[in-house]
Design a protein around this motif. Sequence first.
Motif: not given
Length: 403
Positions: A81, A181, A266-267, A178, A256, A269-270, A273, A174-175, A17
């Motif tokens: 999170m 990932p 991914v980074e 979702d 997303l 997207n986090k 999010a 790494n989230h 996360a």
Amino acid sequence: MKAPTLGHGQPEFILVAFSSFGELQALLGPFLVLYLLAFTGNTIIIFMVMADTHFHTPMYFFLGNFSLLEILVTMTAVPRMLSDLLASCKAISFLGCMVQFYFYFSLGSTSFLILADMAHDRFMAICHPLRYGTLMRWAVCVLAGAAWAAPFLSMVPTVLSQAHLSYCHGNVINHFCDNAPLLQLACADTSLLEFWDFVMAVTFVLSSFLVTLISYGYIVTTVLRIPSTSGHQKTFSTCGSHLTLVFIGYSSTIFLYVQPGKAHAVEANKMVALVTSVLTPFLNPFILTFRNDTVKVILQGQLQRLKGFHRERKPKETIEEALPSSAGSYKDSESSQGLGTRSGLSAKQKCMGFKEKQQEVFSDGDIIQPQRRGLETLETLPTCFQGTPSEGTRPALGPAPTA
């Protein structure tokens, strides 16, 4: 449901996360405050809609559903999170990951459909005010039921397919749980799952976004035909704030999820999010509800009752003080002059003038309770608008004119 086949035989995932962002750990306090404020604000809206009969209308029914969805969506991901920013053990069981995945996307899709229902309700109230009560009597139940049922049913095959995949590329997500990932850890070919997820995103997100834009487009077109500068300013102010919230929510979600393939950044997207999960639910109560003059008046009345200083007046009189005076002044002027005795106006001109006045009333800054406002001015309806009365409404004052 079988546990994932992981490198070390452990049936669990490790959620990285936001713990990989060292600077974000210092923002745990502000994020927690925003989450609590969002939870409190949306909870107030739910109890307010349930407790006060003035809010027992389609618009506030949808708003109560939307607030409930905002609470549930944030509860599925945000507390975990936030706790992972400090916790040393970030493991989540395979079953827990699948449950989080299912409810997060089902509730999120439902919230977008409810937003589209709210936009459609405002379209009916402003563009078709005289038929609003009849058209929305049963439509409100159908729209809300479909918005809740469709995403929850359509997510079942997705979750079952994810549960039967083998995950041999490690167990570190790494989230949170979702879709992208999880697919990146799968061993098998996931192209069919990716296509199905893309179809669902287009169906629930893009379609509801188009319905919202079209509805507000018709609202703006209708309001521009009303000869009232103050009505224009109030409506555009309200619609502008609503559309701002809509664009924040939809743009982040489209970024997303409405993109084919699983090779997403991914980074990035986090961070998106985080905005979707914390900031948007925090803004919703203030933009959609607490700026509403009617809500302010009713909340003030409730607070005065709690303090024992509530004035002795009827709730309806208190509400009408916050409403624009156009309906009352129009009613008074027509009752004193008479619609049928206005010289120089044809029957069609009288009807069009009345409809424009009704739309002006319904398009005020609050855009509130059109069916109640319509009943208040029903006795001044020209005969051209008096059709067969529906159940629960007043009888028509006279027959419609013949050609």
